[in-house]
Design a protein around this motif. Sequence first.
Motif, PDB file in Angstrom:
ATOM      1  N   LEU A 314       0.831  -1.207   0.000  1.00  0.00           N
ATOM      2  CA  LEU A 314       0.000   0.000   0.000  1.00  0.00           C
ATOM      3  C   LEU A 314       0.866   1.258   0.000  1.00  0.00           C
ATOM      4  O   LEU A 314       0.528   2.262  -0.633  1.00  0.00           O
ATOM      5  CB  LEU A 314      -0.915   0.004   1.229  1.00  0.00           C
ATOM      6  CG  LEU A 314      -1.936  -1.134   1.338  1.00  0.00           C
ATOM      7  CD1 LEU A 314      -2.716  -1.009   2.640  1.00  0.00           C
ATOM      8  CD2 LEU A 314      -2.880  -1.133   0.151  1.00  0.00           C
ATOM      9  N   GLU A 315       2.003   1.171   0.713  1.00  0.00           N
ATOM     10  CA  GLU A 315       2.919   2.310   0.782  1.00  0.00           C
ATOM     11  C   GLU A 315       3.580   2.557  -0.573  1.00  0.00           C
ATOM     12  O   GLU A 315       3.708   3.709  -1.009  1.00  0.00           O
ATOM     13  CB  GLU A 315       3.976   2.049   1.851  1.00  0.00           C
ATOM     14  CG  GLU A 315       4.901   3.222   2.119  1.00  0.00           C
ATOM     15  CD  GLU A 315       5.899   2.906   3.219  1.00  0.00           C
ATOM     16  OE1 GLU A 315       6.045   3.735   4.128  1.00  0.00           O
ATOM     17  OE2 GLU A 315       6.527   1.823   3.165  1.00  0.00           O
ATOM     18  N   LYS A 316       4.007   1.480  -1.242  1.00  0.00           N
ATOM     19  CA  LYS A 316       4.631   1.632  -2.553  1.00  0.00           C
ATOM     20  C   LYS A 316       3.654   2.189  -3.582  1.00  0.00           C
ATOM     21  O   LYS A 316       4.041   2.942  -4.479  1.00  0.00           O
ATOM     22  CB  LYS A 316       5.187   0.284  -3.029  1.00  0.00           C
ATOM     23  CG  LYS A 316       6.403  -0.187  -2.245  1.00  0.00           C
ATOM     24  CD  LYS A 316       6.889  -1.549  -2.730  1.00  0.00           C
ATOM     25  CE  LYS A 316       8.127  -1.983  -1.939  1.00  0.00           C
ATOM     26  NZ  LYS A 316       8.635  -3.312  -2.373  1.00  0.00           N
ATOM     27  N   GLY A 317       2.390   1.799  -3.462  1.00  0.00           N
ATOM     28  CA  GLY A 317       1.373   2.331  -4.360  1.00  0.00           C
ATOM     29  C   GLY A 317       0.887   3.704  -3.959  1.00  0.00           C
ATOM     30  O   GLY A 317       0.068   4.312  -4.678  1.00  0.00           O
ATOM     31  N   MET A 318       1.353   4.189  -2.794  1.00  0.00           N
ATOM     32  CA  MET A 318       1.000   5.511  -2.264  1.00  0.00           C
ATOM     33  C   MET A 318      -0.520   5.695  -2.184  1.00  0.00           C
ATOM     34  O   MET A 318      -1.056   6.722  -2.605  1.00  0.00           O
ATOM     35  CB  MET A 318       1.644   6.620  -3.091  1.00  0.00           C
ATOM     36  CG  MET A 318       3.179   6.565  -3.076  1.00  0.00           C
ATOM     37  SD  MET A 318       3.995   8.059  -3.655  1.00  0.00           S
ATOM     38  CE  MET A 318       3.688   9.169  -2.270  1.00  0.00           C
ATOM     39  N   ILE A 319      -1.187   4.659  -1.652  1.00  0.00           N
ATOM     40  CA  ILE A 319      -2.640   4.759  -1.490  1.00  0.00           C
ATOM     41  C   ILE A 319      -3.048   4.764  -0.021  1.00  0.00           C
ATOM     42  O   ILE A 319      -4.234   4.868   0.290  1.00  0.00           O
ATOM     43  CB  ILE A 319      -3.384   3.624  -2.237  1.00  0.00           C
ATOM     44  CG1 ILE A 319      -3.054   2.256  -1.607  1.00  0.00           C
ATOM     45  CG2 ILE A 319      -3.053   3.643  -3.722  1.00  0.00           C
ATOM     46  CD1 ILE A 319      -3.871   1.120  -2.191  1.00  0.00           C
ATOM     47  N   ILE A 320      -2.065   4.634   0.892  1.00  0.00           N
ATOM     48  CA  ILE A 320      -2.394   4.641   2.319  1.00  0.00           C
ATOM     49  C   ILE A 320      -3.051   5.952   2.713  1.00  0.00           C
ATOM     50  O   ILE A 320      -4.080   5.972   3.395  1.00  0.00           O
ATOM     51  CB  ILE A 320      -1.134   4.394   3.174  1.00  0.00           C
ATOM     52  CG1 ILE A 320      -0.656   2.958   2.996  1.00  0.00           C
ATOM     53  CG2 ILE A 320      -1.413   4.661   4.644  1.00  0.00           C
ATOM     54  CD1 ILE A 320       0.607   2.639   3.745  1.00  0.00           C
TER      55      ILE A 320
END
Length: 444
Positions: A314-320
């Motif tokens: 989720l962090e890598k996709g920057m959706i948190i």
Amino acid sequence: MKISFPHPLIILLAFVLLSWLATFLVSSGTYDRQIDESTGREVVIQGSYEAIEKQNVSYDEMVKAIPEGIILGADILVLILLIGGAFYVVEKTGALQVGVEALIYTFRGNTYLLLVILSICFSIAGATIAMQEEIIAMVPLLIVLSKKLNYNVKSIVGLTLGSSLVGAGLSPINPFNSLLAQKLAEVEISEGLVYRLVFFVIGIGVWTFFMIRKGKNKNSITEKIELKPSSIGWRNGLILFLSLGGIIFMGWGITQKDWGYNEMSAFFFVIGFACGLIGKLGINGTARVYTAGFGEMIFAGVIVGLARSVYLILEKGMIIDTVIHSMFTPLEGLPDQLAVLGLFISQLLIHIPVPSTSGQTVLTIPLASPLMDLLGISRQLAVFTSQYAVSMMDLLTPTNGGMMAVIAAAGIKFNDWIKFIIKSWLAVIGICLISIFIALIWFA
């Protein structure tokens, strides 16, 4: 055809996959953050959310996030292995079983005092090592105790398994729950320790009162109790003393010496080996039992790592931050009490499909902590709403294999168990909510 509930490993892997798919479906976004000078923690700046260019995560990155997550959770994994292994050694020396039998025989003439002490002992076991599956082996002894005392077996299970689970939920030092949640929320271990202990005592007291009151049969006190004498012996006595003393000393180390996970792990590693040698397991025998204990605990550690993997994706996709923003928006206009109540109920419901205590903690705390920042509420509330909800649901949810195994071994039907404990459960849930609402002011 009988359909079995998915294994916790499959559930967490499903979350890994779902988190990866979410990076393609959910918009990327970010909040600005700054260092809070009073706490030294990085906090989210309210109103700073903005959408950014989509950040998709590749399949390779998703797969690599699995070992990366386990590596990130190394300190907690080590704590779980070394503390869990130490108490596994204690269990295999037979000291725990002998201690329970001696306790029953010593207080055979005072039913109420025996049951209170039994509840206290198991609540401490739950508070420190989240004892649950270990109780399965004790079920035959609990059934005998139930017959001798003429007490409902559901009450005896409630005073052992139930007290352990309630103790685990209200504990300030449970490595699988509260300590893990505080670590993820970047909250000091010693912060609020006394506050938690107060509500631990209150919660266990209320639970014990209801279990004793509900379990008494009409002729329970008039029947003479006949139990075989049981002597602890100096070896088992010393092992039990070291185990209990170690728990107390660990609390002192946390509050007075600012112990972290490494100090606690090292301390109980020594305790575990000492107990094995005292219990005549020998050097090699102690090593074998300790490593067998690692085998029992490793899955809990892997679950922690897999849950971290979800967060990494989720962090890598920057959706948190996008998820936090969507959670914050409906809570923004609510009073603090309703906001934390909503978070608490959410944690209760999440634990049904996510039966792993540590797994749910690692999944939800990284989202709940910045949410508390945005609401202007202490991160302690993220910890409270998580640790209370997770362990209390362990008493009810059929996805908790340990609880289901204990009641099955005791010959208790699941629906009868629920009917028996539901009022007591609601009473302790009420205490949890009182603790949460007071904490809003206490930790403001």
